[in-house]
Design a protein around this motif. Structure first.
Motif, PDB file in Angstrom:
ATOM      1  N   GLY A  66      -8.231  34.869  -7.838  1.00 23.22           N
ATOM      2  CA  GLY A  66      -9.549  35.190  -7.586  1.00 23.22           C
ATOM      3  C   GLY A  66     -10.160  35.955  -6.445  1.00 23.22           C
ATOM      4  N   GLN A  67      -9.082  36.655  -5.912  1.00 30.23           N
ATOM      5  CA  GLN A  67      -9.240  37.804  -5.079  1.00 30.23           C
ATOM      6  C   GLN A  67      -9.281  39.234  -5.413  1.00 30.23           C
ATOM      7  N   THR A  68      -9.845  39.960  -4.768  1.00 29.32           N
ATOM      8  CA  THR A  68      -9.751  41.557  -5.135  1.00 29.32           C
ATOM      9  C   THR A  68      -9.179  42.438  -4.037  1.00 29.32           C
ATOM     10  N   ILE A  69      -8.549  43.464  -4.541  1.00 30.98           N
ATOM     11  CA  ILE A  69      -8.293  44.476  -3.295  1.00 30.98           C
ATOM     12  C   ILE A  69      -9.546  45.280  -3.304  1.00 30.98           C
ATOM     13  N   SER A  70     -10.055  45.536  -2.180  1.00 30.70           N
ATOM     14  CA  SER A  70     -11.201  46.234  -1.829  1.00 30.70           C
ATOM     15  C   SER A  70     -11.395  47.435  -2.343  1.00 30.70           C
ATOM     16  N   GLN A  71     -12.731  47.980  -2.664  1.00 33.04           N
ATOM     17  CA  GLN A  71     -13.141  49.491  -3.147  1.00 33.04           C
ATOM     18  C   GLN A  71     -12.544  50.412  -1.924  1.00 33.04           C
ATOM     19  N   ILE A  95      -8.154  39.996   9.142  1.00 34.33           N
ATOM     20  CA  ILE A  95      -8.367  38.767   8.250  1.00 34.33           C
ATOM     21  C   ILE A  95      -8.356  39.228   7.013  1.00 34.33           C
ATOM     22  N   GLY A  96      -7.718  38.572   6.431  1.00 31.70           N
ATOM     23  CA  GLY A  96      -7.578  38.680   4.516  1.00 31.70           C
ATOM     24  C   GLY A  96      -6.654  39.832   4.506  1.00 31.70           C
ATOM     25  N   THR A  97      -5.413  39.418   4.275  1.00 34.01           N
ATOM     26  CA  THR A  97      -4.451  40.298   3.955  1.00 34.01           C
ATOM     27  C   THR A  97      -4.407  40.757   2.540  1.00 34.01           C
ATOM     28  N   GLY A  98      -4.838  39.999   1.515  1.00 29.73           N
ATOM     29  CA  GLY A  98      -4.810  40.038   0.287  1.00 29.73           C
ATOM     30  C   GLY A  98      -3.449  40.425  -0.376  1.00 29.73           C
ATOM     31  N   CYS A  99      -3.707  41.772  -0.761  1.00 37.13           N
ATOM     32  CA  CYS A  99      -2.454  42.511  -1.448  1.00 37.13           C
ATOM     33  C   CYS A  99      -1.690  43.432  -0.489  1.00 37.13           C
ATOM     34  N   GLY A 100      -2.363  43.336   0.837  1.00 36.77           N
ATOM     35  CA  GLY A 100      -1.601  44.252   1.837  1.00 36.77           C
ATOM     36  C   GLY A 100      -1.779  45.712   2.085  1.00 36.77           C
ATOM     37  N   VAL A 116      -3.834  37.820   8.896  1.00 44.08           N
ATOM     38  CA  VAL A 116      -3.768  36.211   8.480  1.00 44.08           C
ATOM     39  C   VAL A 116      -4.348  36.281   7.205  1.00 44.08           C
ATOM     40  N   GLU A 117      -3.806  35.388   6.471  1.00 44.36           N
ATOM     41  CA  GLU A 117      -4.281  35.254   4.861  1.00 44.36           C
ATOM     42  C   GLU A 117      -4.046  33.817   4.711  1.00 44.36           C
ATOM     43  N   ARG A 118      -5.105  33.184   3.967  1.00 40.66           N
ATOM     44  CA  ARG A 118      -5.108  31.881   3.716  1.00 40.66           C
ATOM     45  C   ARG A 118      -4.545  31.412   2.502  1.00 40.66           C
ATOM     46  N   ILE A 119      -4.120  32.406   1.520  1.00 40.21           N
ATOM     47  CA  ILE A 119      -3.492  32.081   0.298  1.00 40.21           C
ATOM     48  C   ILE A 119      -1.898  32.483   0.742  1.00 40.21           C
ATOM     49  N   GLY A 143      -2.828  31.093   7.308  1.00 38.57           N
ATOM     50  CA  GLY A 143      -3.731  30.098   8.035  1.00 38.57           C
ATOM     51  C   GLY A 143      -5.049  30.636   7.867  1.00 38.57           C
ATOM     52  N   ASP A 144      -6.094  29.984   8.622  1.00 38.86           N
ATOM     53  CA  ASP A 144      -7.342  30.135   8.555  1.00 38.86           C
ATOM     54  C   ASP A 144      -7.804  31.482   9.610  1.00 38.86           C
ATOM     55  N   GLY A 145      -8.072  32.529   9.026  1.00 38.38           N
ATOM     56  CA  GLY A 145      -8.425  33.611   9.550  1.00 38.38           C
ATOM     57  C   GLY A 145      -9.841  33.375  10.857  1.00 38.38           C
ATOM     58  N   ALA A 146     -10.440  32.662  10.378  1.00 39.80           N
ATOM     59  CA  ALA A 146     -11.884  32.335  11.454  1.00 39.80           C
ATOM     60  C   ALA A 146     -11.253  31.946  12.575  1.00 39.80           C
ATOM     61  N   VAL A 160     -12.406  42.381   9.208  1.00 42.37           N
ATOM     62  CA  VAL A 160     -12.321  41.061   8.439  1.00 42.37           C
ATOM     63  C   VAL A 160     -12.702  41.331   7.135  1.00 42.37           C
ATOM     64  N   SER A 161     -11.869  41.184   6.146  1.00 48.46           N
ATOM     65  CA  SER A 161     -12.154  41.516   4.743  1.00 48.46           C
ATOM     66  C   SER A 161     -12.740  40.477   3.985  1.00 48.46           C
ATOM     67  N   ALA A 162     -13.556  39.721   4.295  1.00 43.88           N
ATOM     68  CA  ALA A 162     -14.090  38.561   3.575  1.00 43.88           C
ATOM     69  C   ALA A 162     -15.641  38.155   4.333  1.00 43.88           C
ATOM     70  N   PHE A 214     -18.067  41.797  -1.080  1.00 45.38           N
ATOM     71  CA  PHE A 214     -16.759  41.018  -0.506  1.00 45.38           C
ATOM     72  C   PHE A 214     -16.608  39.654  -1.011  1.00 45.38           C
ATOM     73  N   VAL A 215     -15.591  39.090  -1.161  1.00 47.25           N
ATOM     74  CA  VAL A 215     -15.381  37.660  -1.520  1.00 47.25           C
ATOM     75  C   VAL A 215     -15.562  37.144  -0.458  1.00 47.25           C
ATOM     76  N   PRO A 216     -16.024  35.904  -0.458  1.00 49.12           N
ATOM     77  CA  PRO A 216     -16.274  34.794   0.880  1.00 49.12           C
ATOM     78  C   PRO A 216     -15.188  34.739   1.805  1.00 49.12           C
ATOM     79  N   LEU A 217     -15.635  34.454   2.871  1.00 55.22           N
ATOM     80  CA  LEU A 217     -14.475  33.889   3.887  1.00 55.22           C
ATOM     81  C   LEU A 217     -14.461  32.396   3.803  1.00 55.22           C
ATOM     82  N   LEU A 218     -13.373  31.789   3.201  1.00 57.62           N
ATOM     83  CA  LEU A 218     -13.417  30.520   2.897  1.00 57.62           C
ATOM     84  C   LEU A 218     -12.765  29.855   4.143  1.00 57.62           C
ATOM     85  N   PRO A 219     -13.152  28.222   4.358  1.00 63.94           N
ATOM     86  CA  PRO A 219     -12.746  27.650   5.442  1.00 63.94           C
ATOM     87  C   PRO A 219     -11.098  27.431   5.088  1.00 63.94           C
TER      88      PRO A 219
HETATM   89  N1  SAH Z   1      -7.924  43.816   2.311  1.00 64.42           N
HETATM   90  C1  SAH Z   1      -7.770  42.869   1.163  1.00 64.42           C
HETATM   91  C2  SAH Z   1      -8.831  42.314   0.837  1.00 64.42           C
HETATM   92  C3  SAH Z   1      -8.412  41.151   0.146  1.00 64.42           C
HETATM   93  S1  SAH Z   1      -9.869  40.126  -0.552  1.00 64.42           S
HETATM   94  C4  SAH Z   1      -7.109  43.713   0.137  1.00 64.42           C
HETATM   95  O1  SAH Z   1      -7.243  45.005   0.265  1.00 64.42           O
HETATM   96  O2  SAH Z   1      -6.201  43.312  -0.700  1.00 64.42           O
HETATM   97  C5  SAH Z   1      -9.954  39.093   0.842  1.00 64.42           C
HETATM   98  C6  SAH Z   1      -9.042  38.293   1.352  1.00 64.42           C
HETATM   99  O3  SAH Z   1      -9.466  37.512   2.297  1.00 64.42           O
HETATM  100  C7  SAH Z   1      -8.400  37.215   0.285  1.00 64.42           C
HETATM  101  O4  SAH Z   1      -6.947  37.623  -0.053  1.00 64.42           O
HETATM  102  C8  SAH Z   1      -8.659  35.853   0.824  1.00 64.42           C
HETATM  103  O5  SAH Z   1      -7.655  34.805   0.173  1.00 64.42           O
HETATM  104  C9  SAH Z   1      -8.874  36.347   2.203  1.00 64.42           C
HETATM  105  N2  SAH Z   1      -9.450  35.242   2.894  1.00 64.42           N
HETATM  106  C10 SAH Z   1     -10.878  34.523   2.466  1.00 64.42           C
HETATM  107  N3  SAH Z   1     -10.966  33.702   3.673  1.00 64.42           N
HETATM  108  C11 SAH Z   1      -9.953  33.751   4.572  1.00 64.42           C
HETATM  109  C12 SAH Z   1      -9.524  33.086   5.668  1.00 64.42           C
HETATM  110  N4  SAH Z   1     -10.612  32.054   6.256  1.00 64.42           N
HETATM  111  N5  SAH Z   1      -8.681  33.283   6.439  1.00 64.42           N
HETATM  112  C13 SAH Z   1      -7.712  34.368   5.979  1.00 64.42           C
HETATM  113  N6  SAH Z   1      -8.009  34.848   4.726  1.00 64.42           N
HETATM  114  C14 SAH Z   1      -9.058  34.742   4.118  1.00 64.42           C
END
Ligand code: SAH
Length: 222
Positions: A66-71, A95-100, A116-119, A143-146, A160-162, A214-219
């Protein structure tokens, strides 16, 4: 169509990447280091093979879970803003590594990237891609990037990417003096805007930039 194999940037993808860089320049991205990093990192290696032919379009793409690589434009804009006053930062927290992909760009621009990535599955895949590209100046944490990554604080820059309704206090506290934090903040009308916070000797200065999506920053950690 991407002609090269996934372990090397061939002519077709290089040409497409150059076009993307030109498009970003036309859209107003000026920072030479940021444009150079985008030129250097093969974005098609960060998306599924089925989407590789679209990797150099200026668009967000799905990366699973359910995540995206940012524009690319948004990534470039955030990096430009992040590095405006400090083009060669030492330590950066992402915060939010996503695909890296953005981690790879940051690794070109900073001495070390802490991400830091929560998935967990996304983090593992990102790590593997970065290692395959022989990028080693990064550390990843599940872990939780917040909550940031206190152990390595203070950071010269935090990205922060969320999106969240406000900038987490914990992250601000991990920013060093003179450091800059950039993140999307969701306003009351549900629109998201990029916010840049700079830490001065006696507090933070806030700057509000353009609207983003952006996708939401989830807890918590997933
Ligand atoms: N820069 C990344 C963006 C990915 S989208 C890329 O280009 O691929 C945002 C990412 O933030 C998702 O992978 C999502 O799982 C992560 N994310 C959301 N909430 C988070 C949190 N609390 N802690 C760490 N990562 C989080």
């Amino acid at each position: 169509m991407i002609r090269d194999s996934r372990n090397g940037a061939g002519l077709t993808s290089q040409r497409m990447c150059k076009c993307l860089v030109r498009e970003l320049q036309d859209a107003g991205i000026r920072a030479p280091d940021v444009l150079e990093a985008i030129r250097a990192v093969p974005r098609h290696l960060f998306v599924d093979e089925a989407l590789a032919s679209r990797a150099y379009e200026n668009t967000a793409l799905p990366i699973g879970y359910g995540q995206t690589i940012s524009q690319p434009f948004t990534v470039a804009r955030m990096l430009e803003c992040l590095l405006r006053d400090n083009p060669k930062p030492g330590k950066v927290l992402e915060i939010g590594t996503g695909c890296g992909y953005q981690t790879a760009l940051l690794a070109h621009l900073a001495r070390h990237v802490f991400t830091v990535e929560r998935i967990d599955a996304l983090l593992r895949r990102a790590r593997e891609r970065l290692r395959r590209l022989e990028i080693s100046n990064f550390s990843g944490k599940y872990g939780d990037g917040a909550r940031g990554w206190r152990l390595n604080a203070p950071y010269d820059a935090i990205i922060v990417s969320a999106a969240a309704s406000q900038v987490p206090e914990t992250l601000l506290s991990q920013l060093g003096e003179g450091g800059c934090l950039v993140m999307p903040v969701t306003e009351e009308n549900n629109r998201q805007r990029l916010v840049a916070m700079t830490r001065g000797a006696s507090g933070y200065q806030q700057e509000t930039l353009e609207c983003v999506l952006f996708v939401p920053l989830l807890p918590g950690a997933a």
